[in-house]
Enzyme design. Structure first.
Site, PDB file in Angstrom:
ATOM      1  CD  GLU A 154       1.500  -6.281   5.800  1.00 37.21           C
ATOM      2  OE1 GLU A 154       1.007  -6.184   4.665  1.00 37.21           O
ATOM      3  OE2 GLU A 154       2.425  -7.073   6.063  1.00 37.21           O
ATOM      4  CD  GLU A 180      -1.667  -8.945   2.143  1.00 37.84           C
ATOM      5  OE1 GLU A 180      -2.362  -9.444   3.038  1.00 37.84           O
ATOM      6  OE2 GLU A 180      -1.537  -7.721   1.977  1.00 37.84           O
ATOM      7  N   GLY A 189       1.454  -5.726   0.928  1.00 39.69           N
ATOM      8  CA  GLY A 189       0.437  -5.951  -0.093  1.00 39.69           C
ATOM      9  C   GLY A 189       1.005  -6.433  -1.402  1.00 39.69           C
ATOM     10  CB  ALA A 226      -0.916  -0.003   1.222  1.00 43.05           C
TER      11      ALA A 226
END
Length: 262
Positions: free
Chosen positions: A136, A116, A113, A70
């Site tokens: 994170e 991911e 992310g 992100a």
């Protein structure tokens, strides 16, 4: 195939039956902002709608970072909601419904992310300089875009839990040894190797590939009885298709099959 993406995500055809999607924010480590989320969602929809596309390659621009996750500047500006779409979830991708094969061509770090997104793809090609991580917890956050359940599905449980709890990274060689990466090649071979995989897949009957993946992707979600039922449903559909007849016919006639995707 219509390109409905934007400058943050590009979509192009890469030979017969293959599409190439590129995260195009190298100056921001290909981090996900609103434009990336909208662009990736558009790329999924465009490739799903194009019956001639049988496999999709996803890469990051530049040679250092596939995707850093992100865009924290976007989040700090109060625009976190822009990083998610209703249908696709984070980056417009991690929960997007799709039937086509996606191959991540990893040319650099896949973090948070970014990992991911790579985990959402079906196959992964990486160079030795790639590292994977969910940092994170180092920032007081939680990897809620699929990382917490997809990483343990792709790695030995203890290794996945270590990465999740420590926020540390896994190097490409260990990732390959554990089976997270399908091909480990030199950096200048990543895209070519991903394309070779895509071409091998695209040479197969597209509906058979898609129906097979529907079931394979549900392995961790359904019990055996439900998976058998899903197989029966796939078979009932396949026998109605032209490709179901073409495969045996081509074998008998000693020629390569010509798949119509119908």
């Amino acid at each position: 195939m219509t390109d409905n993406t934007n400058n943050a995500v590009t979509l192009e055809r890469l030979g017969d039956h293959i599409a190439l999607v590129t995260l195009n924010r190298p100056q921001a480590r290909n981090a996900v902002n609103g434009d990336v989320a909208q662009g990736l969602e558009a790329a999924v929809k465009a490739t799903e709608a194009d019956n001639d596309i049988r496999a999709v390659i996803l890469q990051g621009s530049g040679d250092k970072v596939f995707c850093a996750g992100a865009d924290l500047k976007e989040i700090s500006a109060g625009n976190a909601h822009r990083l998610v779409t209703r249908e696709g979830g984070f980056a417009g991708f991690v929960h997007a419904p799709r039937r086509k094969v996606w191959i991540a061509a990893l040319n650099g770090l896949a973090l948070a992310g970014g990992l991911e997104i790579a985990l959402t793809c079906d196959l992964r090609v990486a160079s030795p300089r790639v590292a994977f991580g969910l940092p994170e917890v180092k920032r007081g956050l939680v990897a809620l875009a699929g990382g917490l359940y997809r990483l343990p599905r792709n790695l030995p449980r203890a290794i996945a839990l270590e990465l999740i709890a420590t926020g540390n990274t896994l190097d490409a060689q260990r990732a390959y040894d554990f089976g997270l990466v399908n091909r480990l090649v030199e950096a200048d071979r990543v895209l070519d190797t991903a394309r070779e995989l895509a071409e091998t897949i695209a040479a197969n009957a597209p509906i058979a590939v898609q129906e097979s993946l529907v079931i394979a992707r549900l392995t961790h979600d359904l019990d055996e009885a439900a998976l058998i039922a899903a197989g029966d449903k796939a078979r009932d559909y396949l026998v109605t298709t032209e490709d179901y007849k073409e495969g045996p016919r081509a074998f008998i006639e000693k020629r390569e099959p010509v798949w119509s995707g119908r």
